[in-house]
Design an enzyme around this catalytic site. Structure first.
Site, PDB file in Angstrom:
ATOM      1  N   THR A 255       0.828  -1.228   0.000  1.00  0.00           N
ATOM      2  CA  THR A 255       0.000   0.000   0.000  1.00  0.00           C
ATOM      3  C   THR A 255       0.854   1.265   0.000  1.00  0.00           C
ATOM      4  OG1 THR A 255      -0.016   0.148   2.408  1.00  0.00           O
ATOM      5  CG2 THR A 255      -1.735  -1.204   1.387  1.00  0.00           C
TER       6      THR A 255
ATOM      7  N   ASP B 130      17.625   4.098  -3.481  1.00  0.00           N
ATOM      8  CA  ASP B 130      17.195   3.960  -2.090  1.00  0.00           C
ATOM      9  C   ASP B 130      18.192   4.672  -1.192  1.00  0.00           C
ATOM     10  OD1 ASP B 130      17.043   2.826   0.639  1.00  0.00           O
ATOM     11  OD2 ASP B 130      15.434   1.638  -0.241  1.00  0.00           O
TER      12      ASP B 130
HETATM   13  N1  URA Z   1      12.809   6.348  -0.622  1.00  0.00           N
HETATM   14  C1  URA Z   1      14.032   6.280  -1.177  1.00  0.00           C
HETATM   15  O1  URA Z   1      15.018   5.972  -0.509  1.00  0.00           O
HETATM   16  N2  URA Z   1      14.162   6.560  -2.491  1.00  0.00           N
HETATM   17  C2  URA Z   1      13.109   6.917  -3.255  1.00  0.00           C
HETATM   18  O2  URA Z   1      13.299   7.189  -4.451  1.00  0.00           O
HETATM   19  C3  URA Z   1      11.835   6.985  -2.648  1.00  0.00           C
HETATM   20  C4  URA Z   1      11.715   6.694  -1.338  1.00  0.00           C
END
Ligand code: URA
Length: 210
Positions: free
Chosen positions: A109, A201
């Protein structure tokens, strides 16, 4: 769009942000640059802090000079990637208290679920700057801001490295009173909730977990 967004267009910050985005940037460089960028963002996000004139003596003369007045500060990191920005901000704001909010994104979600919350007892009396490198869907930021408001916090700011239009729209709807400071507003979110072009990330890149 959010009514109160500050995009920091300083060339130094933009240069460092470009290196941070690159997939061939190493973990140690990524971490160092995020820290440096966070310092610059702390500098810009605190530009409107009130000051008062105080009496001081220099070695040459007595005079009136400005010092920060008003509410004390608290930085609140959204775990875990927010921690990558803390040291850089504390470099500039050494007296700030620090709180942590743990939220994970439900992979299906993309909703924010709280698993940890620890902030100073007098949090409601402070100006709270919430930090998370990525404002993606806005779910985590919004949940953290709501939780802090539940605790009586009335002065809030949100600071991130990159924002997606979707995240800014969510904050505009749920927390229009909270100013946002960011290094850039990117194009959009992909199907996995990642910012495009983004930097991947942030937590994995700061902590070298992937
Ligand atoms: N969290 C992250 O670390 N990178 C993203 O692009 C989106 C959320």
């Amino acid at each position: 769009m959010h009514p109160n967004v500050q995009v920091i267009d300083h060339p130094l910050l933009q240069h460092k942000l470009t290196i941070v985005r690159r997939s061939d940037t190493t973990t140690d460089n990524f971490r160092r640059l995020v820290r440096e960028i966070a310092s610059m963002m702390a500098y810009e996000a605190t530009r409107d802090l009130p000051v008062e004139q105080v009496s001081i003596s220099t070695p040459v003369a007595d005079c009136e000079a400005p010092m920060i007045s008003g509410k004390k500060l608290c930085l609140v990191s959204i775990l875990r990637a927010g921690n990558g920005m803390l040291d850089g901000m504390i470099d500039l704001l050494p007296g700030a208290r620090v709180g942590h909010v743990g939220l994970y994104r439900d992979p299906h979600t993309l909703e924010a679920i709280e698993y940890y919350y620890k902030v100073p007892d007098d949090i409601e009396e402070r100006l709270v700057i919430v930090v998370d490198p990525m404002l993606a869907t806005g779910n985590s930021a919004s949940a953290a801001l709501s939780r802090l408001k539940e605790d009586g916090v009335s002065s809030l700011k949100f600071v991130c490295l990159l924002a997606a239009p979707e995240g800014l729209a969510a904050l505009a709807q749920q927390h229009p009173d909270v100013p946002v400071t960011t290094g850039a507003i990117d194009s959009h979110l992909n199907d996995h909730g990642y910012i495009v072009p983004g930097l991947g990330d942030a937590g994995d890149r700061i902590f070298g977990t992937q």
